[in-house]
Design a protein around this motif. Structure first.
Motif, mmCIF file in Angstrom:
data_model
loop_
_atom_site.group_PDB
_atom_site.id
_atom_site.type_symbol
_atom_site.label_atom_id
_atom_site.label_comp_id
_atom_site.label_asym_id
_atom_site.label_seq_id
_atom_site.Cartn_x
_atom_site.Cartn_y
_atom_site.Cartn_z
ATOM 1 N N GLY A 146 -12.113 2.024 4.477
ATOM 2 C CA GLY A 146 -11.134 2.033 3.169
ATOM 3 C C GLY A 146 -11.603 1.284 2.398
ATOM 4 N N SER B 9 -3.444 4.458 -1.877
ATOM 5 C CA SER B 9 -4.829 5.128 -1.019
ATOM 6 C C SER B 9 -4.422 6.454 -0.917
ATOM 7 C CB SER B 9 -4.564 4.630 0.211
ATOM 8 O OG SER B 9 -5.328 5.336 1.354
ATOM 9 N N ALA C 143 -4.090 1.191 6.656
ATOM 10 C CA ALA C 143 -3.787 0.701 5.274
ATOM 11 C C ALA C 143 -2.315 -0.210 5.438
ATOM 12 C CB ALA C 143 -3.808 1.515 4.240
ATOM 13 N N ARG D 286 0.987 -1.129 0.066
ATOM 14 C CA ARG D 286 0.027 -0.037 -0.126
ATOM 15 C C ARG D 286 0.726 1.104 0.146
ATOM 16 N NH1 ARG D 286 -0.515 -4.364 1.810
ATOM 17 N NH2 ARG D 286 -0.547 -3.948 4.104
ATOM 18 N N LEU E 87 -7.521 1.893 -2.410
ATOM 19 C CA LEU E 87 -8.466 2.084 -1.589
ATOM 20 C C LEU E 87 -8.732 3.276 -1.359
ATOM 21 C CD1 LEU E 87 -6.068 0.164 1.371
ATOM 22 C CD2 LEU E 87 -8.177 -0.665 -0.126
#
Ligand code: WT7
Length: 652
Positions: A272, A161, A179, A135, A260
């Motif tokens: 998320g 994200s 995350a 992530r 996300l």
């Protein structure tokens, strides 16, 4: 109940002739096809629209509903869909047109985009060790590097994200931790109203203490001084110089996560929302083509921020997937004056313009006559999104901006739907002011009675649902399967089976047109952004003097809804200085969430209306905030007298 009739505006004839969907018969044919052969319909478009590295073998696996798999066996890469596949026919076409706050301009062709994204991808992969499935948090201003960062992640299979730049260090920290992001991509800052503002210091603050983040990449945009932590922080401008311009795209499974995006729900903790590769990009592209009907030489501009789903789907992924030219704007629409957007429409000969009702209201209020000063004849389609648009704003948009010849597409959707679900088609659908009209072809959108699951009739209200999973439907809430199922599939059942519930109320008119009336839960819509009242309450509770708090929405002229907080203080010896106390509370919000969640009103209440079991009666608080009479029976409250006291205070 009487059924409201609104004026109807037919599509522009000339426009319809060349539109992808030309009339309501074509719309109905598509919708019938989907109804009769759902998998055949989606399979057809997935084959036609997407560039597969390996074809899929099964369209939809619904056995573990609401966990649904689309296009099983298929392999692809979203960055290839958005860039590589256009190189043959569009390599010198503008992919992104960037305009900075100060008027600086930059045009990035598809070939340049390809090189920039590849270099970015190589940097992440080779210098930062980012691997498939990692992530990466992107905390960026509205500059092309934000798009490169997203596409670079997609290219190497990392899950991005994006966190909106208006969120505070605390909010950023929460999202990084949830995350477990390994890398943060940010900028020193950017420009707003001709002045530099900063982002990097917020990242520094968010990374204090224990953090999963190992590396921070800083794009130098405004050139202001920032702190560099050795071994952690690196300059993009430096590292990018050494990168190779080619980077093999990772072969991704159709259902590998793409990104996300955190959004507010009815609890204090944001969720998320997870979108996966093939289904998301398919619907992003299809809606882009159908709803905006962008043609090969058109220039399309969506004014959203990449930090929200609109920026993901309709600035970056949708337009690039279809090979369009997308405009990115760093500034604010009212600077240097409320003619800025119209000046840009004239200069770039914008053909489709997409914005939020709150922006339309500001531009209307502060620059009613500005559109007349510019040549807006290039415009063909105008879009709105984020909240129900009010008829006066609609009328001004239609007449003053659109010259009464453009279709207005009132696009209804949300973070979880990935792309539009209810919207007019500009060449086909007769439109009505402030009405999202009909479900798009392939979307089984229905307004259902929450009690019986029956489709409601004309004039009746119910819950806006989608009765079959569709390709760009949310795939999960990161790290919380239960919350995913409960949040979206718990409230409404049709024929005994759970269906996707959006959280919005809606009604049909006599023509079966859908009007969205707003959230049915404790989520409010501030300037087109979703804000959980529980989230704001959790922030306010961090103030040491606060004993209890309840937050509700209150109609606001520009923002749509404003934030109204009822606060009970711990010390009952009166409030020394109400103004100071208010400032202190807003300061906590600023720290915990960001300026976007500041309260418009704070009422220091002697207590809150509660049932004997301790449940706060928000309905009463909402009515008081709006200045409405209370119709509810209050005799069963723990302390009924508190209602009159609060009412009297609110009137002051
Ligand atoms: C909520 C979703 C969709 C991108 C921007 C916000 C409201 C959205 C409309 C519309 C009436 C609308 C709904 C929805 N909403 N578009 N055209 N008419 N209401 O995304 O933060 O996920 O918020 O915005 O209440 O649930 P989001």
């Amino acid at each position: 109940m009487s059924v409201e009739t609104k004026p109807v505006f037919k599509p522009n004839r000339e426009f319809s002739k060349n539109a992808r969907i030309k009339n309501m018969c074509e719309y109905q044919d598509l919708q019938d096809w989907a109804t009769e052969d759902y998998e055949g319909y989606w399979g057809h478009f997935a084959k036609e629209k997407l560039t597969w590295m390996k074809p899929f073998t099964n369209v939809m696996d619904n056995q573990n509903f609401p966990f649904v798999n689309w296009f099983e066996g298929g392999k692809l890469n979203v960055a290839v869909q958005c860039i590589d596949r256009h190189l043959e026919s569009r390599k010198n076409k503008a992919a992104i047109i960037f305009e900075g706050d100060r008027g600086d301009k930059k045009i990035i062709t598809y070939l340049e985009l390809y090189y920039n994204v590849n270099q970015f991808a190589n940097l992440l992969k080779n210098d930062f060790g980012v691997k498939k499935g990692d992530r990466v948090v992107i905390y960026m201003p509205m500059i092309p590097e934000a798009a490169y960062a997203m596409l670079a992640c997609a290219r190497i299979g990392a899950i991005h994200s994006v966190v909106f730049g208006g969120f505070s260090a605390e909010a950023l920290k929460d999202r990084i931790e949830d995350a477990e992001a390994k890398v943060v991509i940010t900028a020193d800052g950017a420009f707003r109203k001709d002045k530099p503002y900063m982002l990097k210091p917020v990242v520094d603050e968010a990374l204090k203490g224990n953090t999963p983040v190992q590396k921070v990449l800083v794009v130098e945009r405004n050139g202001e001084d920032v702190t560099w932590v050795a071994g952690r922080d690196y300059s993009y401008n430096e590292l990018i110089k050494n990168q190779k311009v080619t980077c093999e795209a990772e072969e991704m499974d159709a259902e590998d996560p793409l990104f996300l995006l955190y959004t507010s729900g009815s609890t204090g903790k944001p969720k998320g929302v997870q979108h996966n590769s093939a289904g998301y990009i398919l619907w992003a592209q299809m809606t882009m083509e159908w709803v905006f009907d962008v043609k090969e030489n058109d220039t399309y501009w969506c004014t959203a921020d990449v930090g929200w789903i609109t920026g993901h789907t309709y600035i970056v992924y949708g337009p690039l997937a279809m090979g369009a030219t997308t405009v990115m704007f760093e500034g604010v629409p009212t600077y240097p004056d409320a003619g800025r957007p119209w000046k840009m429409v004239e200069e770039y000969k914008i053909n489709q313009f997409y914005t939020a009702p709150t922006a339309i209201r500001v531009l209307h209020k502060t620059g009613e006559n500005e559109p007349a000063k510019y040549d807006l004849s290039s415009l063909k389609v105008l879009g709105t999104v984020g909240e129900p648009i009010d008829p006066p704003a609609w009328k001004w948009y239609y007449e003053a901006v659109g010259g009464s010849k453009c279709a207005i597409v009132d696009t209804y959707w949300q973070t979880e739907t990935g792309g539009h679900i209810v919207s007019p088609l500009p060449g086909a659908t007769p439109i009505k002011p402030a009405c999202a009209t009909l479900p798009l072809p392939g979307i089984m959108g229905e307004i259902l009675d929450p009690e019986t699951g029956r489709k409601v009739g004309a004039g009746e209200s119910g819950y806006m649902c989608v009765t079959r999973p569709w390709p760009s439907m949310i795939r999960g809430v990161w790290g919380d399967k239960d919350r995913f199922v409960k949040s979206y599939f718990g409230d409404v059942k049709k024929d005994g089976k759970p269906v996707y519930f959006t959280g919005d109320g809606a009604n049909y008119d006599a023509d079966g047109y859908i009007t969205i009336t707003g959230r049915t839960d404790d989520v409010i819509n501030v300037s087109g952004h979703r804000m959980g009242t529980a989230e704001v309450e959790a922030a306010i509770k961090k103030h040491p003097n606060v004993a209890e708090v309840a937050v509700v929405g209150k109609p606001h002229e520009i923002k749509g809804e404003g934030i109204f907080a009822y606060v009970v203080l711990k010390a009952d010896d009166g409030i020394a200085d109400e103004l100071e106390e208010m400032k202190a509370i807003n300061k906590v919000i600023q720290k915990e969430i960001g300026n976007i969640a500041l309260c418009d009103d704070i009422l220091f209440a002697p207590g809150l209306p509660k049932t004997r079991s301790g449940k706060i009666m928000r309905r009463i608080l909402r009515a008081i905030a709006k200045g409405e009479a209370i119709t509810q029976d209050i005799s069963t409250l723990e302390d009924p007298s508190v209602v009159a006291k609060i009412e009297a205070m609110a009137k002051k």
